[in-house]
Design an enzyme around this catalytic site. Sequence first.
Site, PDB file in Angstrom:
ATOM      1  N   GLY A   1       0.805  -1.216   0.000  1.00 25.44           N
ATOM      2  CA  GLY A   1       0.000   0.000   0.000  1.00 25.44           C
ATOM      3  C   GLY A   1       0.837   1.263   0.000  1.00 25.44           C
ATOM      4  O   GLY A   1       2.002   1.265   0.389  1.00 25.44           O
TER       5      GLY A   1
ATOM      6  N   ARG B   1       0.674  -5.639  -4.832  1.00 26.12           N
ATOM      7  CA  ARG B   1       0.730  -6.516  -3.662  1.00 26.12           C
ATOM      8  C   ARG B   1       1.146  -7.947  -4.012  1.00 26.12           C
ATOM      9  O   ARG B   1       0.980  -8.851  -3.202  1.00 26.12           O
ATOM     10  CB  ARG B   1      -0.628  -6.510  -2.951  1.00 26.12           C
ATOM     11  CG  ARG B   1      -0.979  -5.148  -2.358  1.00 26.12           C
ATOM     12  CD  ARG B   1      -2.228  -5.205  -1.491  1.00 26.12           C
ATOM     13  NE  ARG B   1      -2.565  -3.930  -0.910  1.00 26.12           N
ATOM     14  CZ  ARG B   1      -2.049  -3.446   0.217  1.00 26.12           C
ATOM     15  NH1 ARG B   1      -1.153  -4.155   0.869  1.00 26.12           N
ATOM     16  NH2 ARG B   1      -2.415  -2.269   0.684  1.00 26.12           N
TER      17      ARG B   1
ATOM     18  N   ASP C   1       5.672  -7.561   5.003  1.00 28.04           N
ATOM     19  CA  ASP C   1       5.645  -8.646   4.017  1.00 28.04           C
ATOM     20  C   ASP C   1       6.627  -8.374   2.877  1.00 28.04           C
ATOM     21  O   ASP C   1       7.329  -9.276   2.415  1.00 28.04           O
ATOM     22  CB  ASP C   1       4.238  -8.819   3.451  1.00 28.04           C
ATOM     23  CG  ASP C   1       3.304  -9.540   4.416  1.00 28.04           C
ATOM     24  OD1 ASP C   1       3.807 -10.176   5.364  1.00 28.04           O
ATOM     25  OD2 ASP C   1       2.080  -9.451   4.229  1.00 28.04           O
TER      26      ASP C   1
ATOM     27  N   LYS D   1       8.475   0.927   5.038  1.00 35.11           N
ATOM     28  CA  LYS D   1       7.302   1.712   4.658  1.00 35.11           C
ATOM     29  C   LYS D   1       6.027   1.098   5.235  1.00 35.11           C
ATOM     30  O   LYS D   1       5.806  -0.098   5.073  1.00 35.11           O
ATOM     31  CB  LYS D   1       7.190   1.767   3.131  1.00 35.11           C
ATOM     32  CG  LYS D   1       5.908   2.401   2.624  1.00 35.11           C
ATOM     33  CD  LYS D   1       5.061   1.539   1.698  1.00 35.11           C
ATOM     34  CE  LYS D   1       4.759   0.169   2.170  1.00 35.11           C
ATOM     35  NZ  LYS D   1       3.593  -0.486   1.578  1.00 35.11           N
ATOM     36  N   THR D   2       5.233   1.852   5.925  1.00 30.12           N
ATOM     37  CA  THR D   2       3.841   1.528   6.238  1.00 30.12           C
ATOM     38  C   THR D   2       3.286   2.623   7.127  1.00 30.12           C
ATOM     39  O   THR D   2       3.915   3.002   8.117  1.00 30.12           O
ATOM     40  CB  THR D   2       3.653   0.160   6.936  1.00 30.12           C
ATOM     41  OG1 THR D   2       2.285   0.040   7.383  1.00 30.12           O
ATOM     42  CG2 THR D   2       4.553  -0.021   8.149  1.00 30.12           C
TER      43      THR D   2
ATOM     44  N   ASP E   1       0.887   2.206   9.024  1.00 28.83           N
ATOM     45  CA  ASP E   1       0.415   1.562  10.251  1.00 28.83           C
ATOM     46  C   ASP E   1       1.411   1.675  11.402  1.00 28.83           C
ATOM     47  O   ASP E   1       1.043   1.502  12.559  1.00 28.83           O
ATOM     48  CB  ASP E   1       0.110   0.082  10.006  1.00 28.83           C
ATOM     49  CG  ASP E   1      -1.120  -0.125   9.138  1.00 28.83           C
ATOM     50  OD1 ASP E   1      -1.802   0.881   8.830  1.00 28.83           O
ATOM     51  OD2 ASP E   1      -1.399  -1.268   8.765  1.00 28.83           O
TER      52      ASP E   1
END
Length: 571
Positions: A108, A172, A203, A229-230, A232
């Site tokens: 994402g 993805r 992941d 990267k994220t 979240d």
Amino acid sequence: MTIMGTVANGAEAGGPKKTAEGAVVRDISSYSPVQGSRLEHKPPLPSVFHSNFRISHGPPSSAAGNAAEIEKLFPCLFGQPSVQLRPSERAAYNADQKLKIGVVLSGGQAPGGHNVIAGIFDYLQEHAEGSILYGFRGGPAGIMRNKVLVITEEFLFPFRNQGGFDIICSGRDKIETPEQFLQAEQTVKTLDLDGLVVIGGDDSNTNAALLAEYFRSRNLKTHVIGCPKTIDGDLKSSHVPISFGFDTACKIYSEMIGNIMVDARSTGKYYHFVRLMGRAASHITLECALQTHPNVAVIGEEVNAHKQTLRQVTNTIADVVCKRAAMGKHYGVILIPEGLIDFIPEIQHLIAELNEILATSVCDEAGHWKEKLAPPCRALFVSLPHNIQEELLLERDPHGNVQVARIETEKMLISMIETELLARKHEETFAGTFKGQAHFFGYEGRCGMPTNFDATYCYALGFAAGSLLHTGQTGLIASIGNLTAPSTDWTVGGTALTELMDVERRKGKFKPVIKKAMVELDGAPFKKFASLRDQWAVEDSYLCPGPIQFSGPTANDTNYTLKLELGALDV
């Protein structure tokens, strides 16, 4: 509006004009004034990149868990040390070497990704002139199918300091089967790649480690470096303090939450339930709570640690509504993590049973399948609002899991609290009014224009990735430290990807995974929140952060989570 800058190799035909002094004049009249001003911005770099540097190796690394299994899965990489860049009189790289580097965006979107690519490009221009940077289009599938383009200065320019992943787009897909690894091998051989940079989350960086292991086992010249990267915020460790995008996303969400708080106080009659991204961890909810001071913020890790039931979560919020009603306040703001359902033990058991049933049965309208549920799970399922029952029965994801992001937890809580408060009215323990409004803030935060922090952090990550490949490193994730200091004082290095890993048992085999970083209940950010939440519950302590600033007194502030974890703020 025009921007002037210098170029080394001249303007391309049909491209921007050059002045007599050799400066490039670019017409950016098609951009907004803010976009244009950001295109002019050059993020400051850590001082280690201002001169020559050398590589300093740390001690042998281990793993986040199940070290013996990780060693079996990564025999070529396991145990390799993390590294730091240190200033040096002599360079640790060959400045005459012309590198061929590939870069891929995986998973994402997160604000700042374009600046990682810009950092890699600029590193190569400054330290390995004549090198080529390839961009794989559409994520890891671009590697397998050799969908590639050459990134040039003119192509890159419009994306500098801008949000999104649209420069080469993401995907993805995973490289996991023998056939897919062979496809990746063929691509890197065809392009004669010296290195590959994988920009992604847990992941994706697990996939980066697997590629690094595979390439080394095959004696290929291609080295692999990851970048964290994220939005979240669950990809971090002692050596990787934060993932990029988290800072920007939380500030975007906090601006919207602040606006809703002003609306709640203005009308005086609505409770706003805001669900925020973060399936596996509640970092975003916690950070936004610290930035805005809601009346309630549910932290999934706390719910799980205390083994709270759904009714207990509901009653906790209902208690706050009752306390505020007694004070004449019939409004408020509640923050909820996207993955709350996954944190409630009884819901976990229900979902596990539903997964087993759905794997072998069809849920008929007559509901006979419900008899297969254990009595406690059946009672819980029946107690849920009808729309939530339907969402729990939706088609599973490719891993066979319930699609939590499609469950409107905020609407479920509103419905259950309405029921609870109605019962309290009958018991004459609640005499107020309750009107719930539901919101979900998700994609709004993923592609915003990066904050100064994320723009600078990502640019430094790009330089770090370029330097690690230039000095022959592989199987590392670029890591920047000392992040609460001015960027010139940031430290730069690479952390062994295997050091972040644990294993999970899937389909009878051990699979490596980067261990997700959860909210730590004994950590400084949660302790700070816990010390203030009772006050926030009854008082209107609302903060309205406003939009992201690129200049002014708060422009270079980073997030509370990072400052508290690194000791830059007192608990």
